[in-house]
Write a protein that holds these residues in place. Structure first.
Motif, PDB file in Angstrom:
ATOM      1  N   GLU A 108      55.126  27.557  10.080  1.00 49.34           N
ATOM      2  CA  GLU A 108      54.471  28.588   9.484  1.00 49.34           C
ATOM      3  C   GLU A 108      52.964  28.823   9.702  1.00 49.34           C
ATOM      4  OE1 GLU A 108      55.872  27.802   5.188  1.00 49.34           O
ATOM      5  OE2 GLU A 108      57.622  28.479   5.362  1.00 49.34           O
ATOM      6  N   ASP A 109      52.498  27.607  10.044  1.00 48.69           N
ATOM      7  CA  ASP A 109      51.134  27.618  10.077  1.00 48.69           C
ATOM      8  C   ASP A 109      50.509  28.161  11.514  1.00 48.69           C
ATOM      9  OD1 ASP A 109      51.883  25.665  11.817  1.00 48.69           O
ATOM     10  OD2 ASP A 109      50.514  23.967  10.358  1.00 48.69           O
ATOM     11  N   LYS A 110      51.587  28.548  12.289  1.00 52.90           N
ATOM     12  CA  LYS A 110      51.205  29.036  13.632  1.00 52.90           C
ATOM     13  C   LYS A 110      51.123  30.602  13.583  1.00 52.90           C
ATOM     14  CE  LYS A 110      52.764  25.644  17.079  1.00 52.90           C
ATOM     15  NZ  LYS A 110      51.391  25.603  17.811  1.00 52.90           N
ATOM     16  N   CYS A 111      51.879  31.303  12.834  1.00 51.09           N
ATOM     17  CA  CYS A 111      52.117  32.691  12.818  1.00 51.09           C
ATOM     18  C   CYS A 111      52.918  33.164  11.550  1.00 51.09           C
ATOM     19  CB  CYS A 111      52.513  33.238  14.176  1.00 51.09           C
ATOM     20  SG  CYS A 111      54.382  32.663  14.436  1.00 51.09           S
ATOM     21  N   THR A 112      52.691  34.543  11.272  1.00 50.33           N
ATOM     22  CA  THR A 112      53.513  35.265  10.339  1.00 50.33           C
ATOM     23  C   THR A 112      54.590  35.768  10.823  1.00 50.33           C
ATOM     24  OG1 THR A 112      52.331  37.226  10.369  1.00 50.33           O
ATOM     25  CG2 THR A 112      51.254  35.664   8.973  1.00 50.33           C
ATOM     26  N   THR A 113      55.571  36.318   9.851  1.00 55.23           N
ATOM     27  CA  THR A 113      56.852  36.798  10.342  1.00 55.23           C
ATOM     28  C   THR A 113      56.395  37.780  11.075  1.00 55.23           C
ATOM     29  OG1 THR A 113      58.072  36.004   8.456  1.00 55.23           O
ATOM     30  CG2 THR A 113      58.750  37.936   9.479  1.00 55.23           C
ATOM     31  N   GLU A 114      55.154  38.713  10.510  1.00 53.46           N
ATOM     32  CA  GLU A 114      54.695  40.097  10.920  1.00 53.46           C
ATOM     33  C   GLU A 114      54.263  39.701  12.604  1.00 53.46           C
ATOM     34  OE1 GLU A 114      54.626  43.872  11.426  1.00 53.46           O
ATOM     35  OE2 GLU A 114      55.577  42.826   9.791  1.00 53.46           O
ATOM     36  N   ASP A 115      54.034  38.562  12.919  1.00 53.58           N
ATOM     37  CA  ASP A 115      53.320  38.308  14.092  1.00 53.58           C
ATOM     38  C   ASP A 115      54.627  38.143  15.212  1.00 53.58           C
ATOM     39  OD1 ASP A 115      50.597  38.152  13.514  1.00 53.58           O
ATOM     40  OD2 ASP A 115      50.841  36.089  12.894  1.00 53.58           O
ATOM     41  N   ILE A 116      55.482  37.618  14.683  1.00 59.24           N
ATOM     42  CA  ILE A 116      57.035  37.357  15.414  1.00 59.24           C
ATOM     43  C   ILE A 116      57.238  38.488  15.711  1.00 59.24           C
ATOM     44  CG2 ILE A 116      59.045  36.023  15.420  1.00 59.24           C
ATOM     45  CD1 ILE A 116      58.063  33.923  13.479  1.00 59.24           C
ATOM     46  N   LYS A 117      57.722  39.556  14.727  1.00 61.38           N
ATOM     47  CA  LYS A 117      58.244  40.701  14.989  1.00 61.38           C
ATOM     48  C   LYS A 117      57.346  41.578  15.944  1.00 61.38           C
ATOM     49  CE  LYS A 117      59.166  44.936  12.381  1.00 61.38           C
ATOM     50  NZ  LYS A 117      58.945  45.751  10.939  1.00 61.38           N
ATOM     51  N   GLU A 118      56.021  41.529  16.117  1.00 61.80           N
ATOM     52  CA  GLU A 118      55.263  42.393  16.792  1.00 61.80           C
ATOM     53  C   GLU A 118      55.257  41.856  18.311  1.00 61.80           C
ATOM     54  OE1 GLU A 118      50.343  43.527  17.224  1.00 61.80           O
ATOM     55  OE2 GLU A 118      50.914  42.377  15.399  1.00 61.80           O
ATOM     56  N   ALA A 119      55.326  40.607  18.439  1.00 61.99           N
ATOM     57  CA  ALA A 119      55.487  39.803  19.799  1.00 61.99           C
ATOM     58  C   ALA A 119      56.787  40.213  20.349  1.00 61.99           C
ATOM     59  CB  ALA A 119      55.459  38.517  19.459  1.00 61.99           C
ATOM     60  N   PHE A 120      57.961  40.273  19.670  1.00 63.36           N
ATOM     61  CA  PHE A 120      59.266  40.950  20.099  1.00 63.36           C
ATOM     62  C   PHE A 120      58.821  42.385  20.594  1.00 63.36           C
ATOM     63  CE2 PHE A 120      61.400  37.094  18.392  1.00 63.36           C
ATOM     64  CZ  PHE A 120      62.301  36.788  19.573  1.00 63.36           C
ATOM     65  N   LEU A 121      58.338  43.196  19.720  1.00 63.80           N
ATOM     66  CA  LEU A 121      58.303  44.749  20.140  1.00 63.80           C
ATOM     67  C   LEU A 121      57.370  44.855  21.336  1.00 63.80           C
ATOM     68  CD1 LEU A 121      57.799  46.000  16.570  1.00 63.80           C
ATOM     69  CD2 LEU A 121      59.872  46.164  17.794  1.00 63.80           C
ATOM     70  N   LEU A 122      56.126  44.128  21.308  1.00 66.78           N
ATOM     71  CA  LEU A 122      55.187  44.231  22.416  1.00 66.78           C
ATOM     72  C   LEU A 122      55.828  43.945  23.680  1.00 66.78           C
ATOM     73  CD1 LEU A 122      51.785  43.111  20.855  1.00 66.78           C
ATOM     74  CD2 LEU A 122      52.515  45.520  21.368  1.00 66.78           C
ATOM     75  N   GLN A 123      56.179  42.743  23.824  1.00 65.77           N
ATOM     76  CA  GLN A 123      57.081  42.377  25.017  1.00 65.77           C
ATOM     77  C   GLN A 123      58.250  43.229  25.387  1.00 65.77           C
ATOM     78  OE1 GLN A 123      57.405  38.456  26.562  1.00 65.77           O
ATOM     79  NE2 GLN A 123      55.911  37.653  24.784  1.00 65.77           N
ATOM     80  N   ALA A 124      58.941  43.580  24.363  1.00 66.80           N
ATOM     81  CA  ALA A 124      60.204  44.665  24.895  1.00 66.80           C
ATOM     82  C   ALA A 124      59.298  45.838  25.562  1.00 66.80           C
ATOM     83  CB  ALA A 124      60.850  45.175  23.684  1.00 66.80           C
ATOM     84  N   GLN A 125      58.201  46.482  25.000  1.00 67.44           N
ATOM     85  CA  GLN A 125      57.665  47.617  25.224  1.00 67.44           C
ATOM     86  C   GLN A 125      57.058  47.318  26.816  1.00 67.44           C
ATOM     87  OE1 GLN A 125      54.294  48.898  22.647  1.00 67.44           O
ATOM     88  NE2 GLN A 125      54.372  50.984  23.514  1.00 67.44           N
ATOM     89  N   GLU A 126      56.581  46.307  26.931  1.00 70.06           N
ATOM     90  CA  GLU A 126      55.801  45.992  28.452  1.00 70.06           C
ATOM     91  C   GLU A 126      57.158  46.133  29.496  1.00 70.06           C
ATOM     92  OE1 GLU A 126      54.021  42.140  28.077  1.00 70.06           O
ATOM     93  OE2 GLU A 126      52.303  42.986  26.718  1.00 70.06           O
ATOM     94  N   GLN A 127      58.271  45.601  29.042  1.00 69.97           N
ATOM     95  CA  GLN A 127      59.415  45.739  30.042  1.00 69.97           C
ATOM     96  C   GLN A 127      60.179  46.925  29.904  1.00 69.97           C
ATOM     97  OE1 GLN A 127      61.329  42.009  30.664  1.00 69.97           O
ATOM     98  NE2 GLN A 127      59.997  41.088  29.444  1.00 69.97           N
ATOM     99  N   ASN A 128      59.474  48.108  29.284  1.00 67.60           N
ATOM    100  CA  ASN A 128      60.160  49.459  29.015  1.00 67.60           C
ATOM    101  C   ASN A 128      61.575  49.395  28.229  1.00 67.60           C
ATOM    102  OD1 ASN A 128      58.107  50.774  30.708  1.00 67.60           O
ATOM    103  ND2 ASN A 128      59.079  50.100  32.432  1.00 67.60           N
ATOM    104  N   MET A 129      61.662  48.502  27.417  1.00 69.80           N
ATOM    105  CA  MET A 129      62.883  48.366  26.477  1.00 69.80           C
ATOM    106  C   MET A 129      62.596  49.059  25.096  1.00 69.80           C
ATOM    107  SD  MET A 129      64.438  44.941  27.527  1.00 69.80           S
ATOM    108  CE  MET A 129      63.195  43.705  27.128  1.00 69.80           C
ATOM    109  N   GLU A 130      63.252  49.505  24.484  1.00 73.57           N
ATOM    110  CA  GLU A 130      63.156  50.130  23.173  1.00 73.57           C
ATOM    111  C   GLU A 130      63.863  49.272  22.251  1.00 73.57           C
ATOM    112  OE1 GLU A 130      63.613  54.089  20.373  1.00 73.57           O
ATOM    113  OE2 GLU A 130      64.196  53.989  22.541  1.00 73.57           O
TER     114      GLU A 130
END
Length: 580
Positions: A466-488
């Motif tokens: 929990e002290d490394k990141c928030t749930t929102e950080d995890i969600k954003e990481a998945f969305l950003l990396q998907a976007q970088e690989q042209n995945m929706e």
């Protein structure tokens, strides 16, 4: 409409017509069981405080068989007393109260008290549509007078759904509960093995009521609203709410009266009608209907007689006679430890079944040796952490962290959408247990599944401090990396059933966060097999990019066994399989 009901209908329609599109104020009541004065006194109190209501709808047993209850009713029947509100009741739900109903057709029983009839639809000039079925499901032929038959339900449903404009009814009144209404939602305080009937479930599925009221179980239960469409596959439809009401004057003070406002569906803008509340769930009946239609066979699941040593703590006689653990055959002298003790199979009935002969069906079989079927010689049994009836928990090989685990079905299934309801139920129990375990250690829980280039279902469950990141950080990481690989990567409603958006055979990637938020991607082609691990191992989250590929994280069997033993000991307080 029966002749005796015409006067009451006409009077009520005029009331509706005057009101126009204003919300109707309605009260619903559970089993009155002869406590008529108590109900009407309560209604008077409510109306004094909140203004006049338009209708009182009573489900379950309205009449009681005691001398006192009969005397109370006589006062209303004779005209000595009058109901303070237009009251509509269902017919007898027991043999004892049949004498209060002069016929199976609807009629006025006393001033302001109307019996709706055996089954039918009551529609006011405002367009409010109330479907109803009196009594209980008949179990014999001919059907007793206080019961309904399959023919009654067919005659109610077919005229409605044959209309191309039919979207559903405003209100459904039944005495009995629909079987399985608690699926995907909060649990009622009843024995669910014996509660409700499948025929009412089918009725609710077909009629799509905005409100469904029932009784006869003696408890109050208000289910989370559920949707009537398949997410991402069908146009959005209105939600349904199921409310069961308790018996009047019950000693536990459970709720027996429910007040609500409703604008008839006919008068509502489509955009308003289909608004989805945040807590909406999947339909509790969709899987039941699908299984009855497509898979009305006896499903065979691998039995729970898979025993392994597991550090002498989980199964058999290793815990001593005073230890926890289910009763199973002993491992004897221990010569067979580490191998399946018995590979017999046991039958699991579908939760809802059609009334036709069942034929046994073997479970899905792997086309080649499977590393994850628990009965397979290829399984690395030293990685197993816990074994349930239908699922098991194992340390992930080449794990991201020492507590990275897999939840897997014991039998051979490729994805979540192919599982029977019994397997799904236990899979969810394991997910909840691991979440609780992680939370006790200050960790967030991230689950993901890749149904692509995989033979056996694996739910990857990874802890993130929990002290490394928030749930929102995890969600954003998945969305950003998907976007970088042209995945929706799409966010889907929290209570969505994957079977509704990914039919069996559909390749997909799915993520579930500790907040309950869910992300879904329908795989087209060339999906990166390590995508889930790469996101979690990234600098933004666990910051261990060197462990993104499991093949780079291999350990010796001795090291894996040490990690498994430690995890098995740590997880023990959360392992429901030890207690079942």
């Amino acid at each position: 409409m029966p002749r005796d009901l015409s006067w009451q209908t006409t009077q009520q329609e005029s009331t509706f017509a005057v009101m126009g599109e204003k919300p109707l104020k309605i009260l619903a009541c559970g089993d009155v069981e002869g406590s008529i004065n108590a109900v009407f006194n309560r209604v008077r109190t409510i109306q004094k405080k909140s203004g006049q209501f338009d209708l009182l709808l009573c489900v379950g047993n309205f009449f009681g068989s005691s001398p006192g209850a009969q005397a109370e009713w006589q006062e209303y029947k004779s005209g000595a007393k009058k109901a303070p509100i237009h009251t509509y009741i269902l017919g007898a739900a027991s043999q004892e109260t049949l004498r209060f109903f002069p016929s199976a057709d609807g009629c006025e029983l006393a001033d302001n008290i109307t019996y709706l009839g055996r089954r039918g639809v009551f529609t006011g000039a405002s367009g409010l549509q109330i479907a109803y079925v009196s009594g209980r499901e008949g179990q014999q032929d001919p059907t007793p007078a206080h019961c309904f038959s399959p023919k009654d339900l067919t005659q109610l449903v077919e005229p409605l759904i044959s209309n191309n404009q039919f979207r559903g009814v405003d209100i459904l009144l039944t005495s009995q509960w629909p079987r399985g209404v608690w699926q995907y939602a909060n649990s009622p305080e009843v024995n669910t093995k014996f509660c409700g009937t499948t025929s009412i479930s089918h009725l609710a599925y077909k009629l799509k009521p905005r409100y469904h009221f029932a009784a006869v179980e003696g408890v109050h239960y208000e289910r989370l609203p559920y949707r009537n469409h398949v997410v991402l596959q069908e146009n959005t439809q209105h939600v349904s709410r199921f409310i069961a009401l308790a018996t009047v004057n019950n000693p536990e003070k459970r709720k027996y009266l429910y007040a609500f406002n409703i604008i008839p569906m006919k008068s509502m803008e489509a955009s308003e009608l289909v608004k989805q509340p945040q807590d909406v769930t999947e339909s509790p009946y969709s899987r039941m209907v699908r299984e009855n239609t497509l898979s009305d066979l006896t499903v065979q699941e691998p039995a729970s007689q898979f025993f392994f040593d597991l550090g002498k703590k989980q199964r058999g006689g290793g815990r001593g006679q005073g230890g926890r653990g289910r009763k199973r055959p002993s491992d004897g002298d221990g010569q067979n430890q580490g191998q399946p003790w018995d590979s017999d199979r046991q039958s699991q009935r579908l939760p809802f079944e059609l009334d036709r002969p069942k034929q046994p069906r073997r479970p899905p079989q792997p086309s080649s040796p499977c590393w994850f079927c628990l009965a397979s010689p290829q399984v690395e049994k030293h990685l197993v952490i816990s074994i349930g009836t239908h699922c098991y928990l194992a340390l992930a090989k080449g794990s991201l962290t020492p507590q990275h685990v897999l939840v897997l079905p014991i039998g051979h299934y490729q994805s979540v959408v192919e599982l029977s309801s019994e397997v799904v139920k236990e899979l969810d129990r394991y997910k909840m247990a691991v979440r609780t375990f992680y939370k006790s250690k200050g960790q967030r829980c991230v689950l993901f599944e890749r149904n692509y280039h995989s033979q056996h279902l694996q739910i990857q469950v990874v802890p993130v401090p929990e002290d490394k990141c928030t749930t929102e950080d995890i969600k954003e990481a998945f969305l950003l990396q998907a976007q970088e690989q042209n995945m929706e990567l799409m966010e889907i409603p929290q209570h969505t059933d994957l079977q509704q958006i990914a039919p069996p055979g559909t390749p997909y990637f799915y993520v579930e966060l500790d907040s309950g938020e869910k992300l879904f991607y329908r795989i087209q082609k060339n999906f990166p097999l390590q995508f889930g691990r790469e996101v979690l191992a990234s600098e933004a989250l666990l910051n261990i990019p060197e462990r993104a590929d499991w093949r780079e994280c291999k350990q010796t069997p001795e090291e894996e066994e040490g990690l498994s033993k430690q995890l098995r000991d740590d997880f023990q307080p959360y392992d429901f399989a030890l207690e079942d």
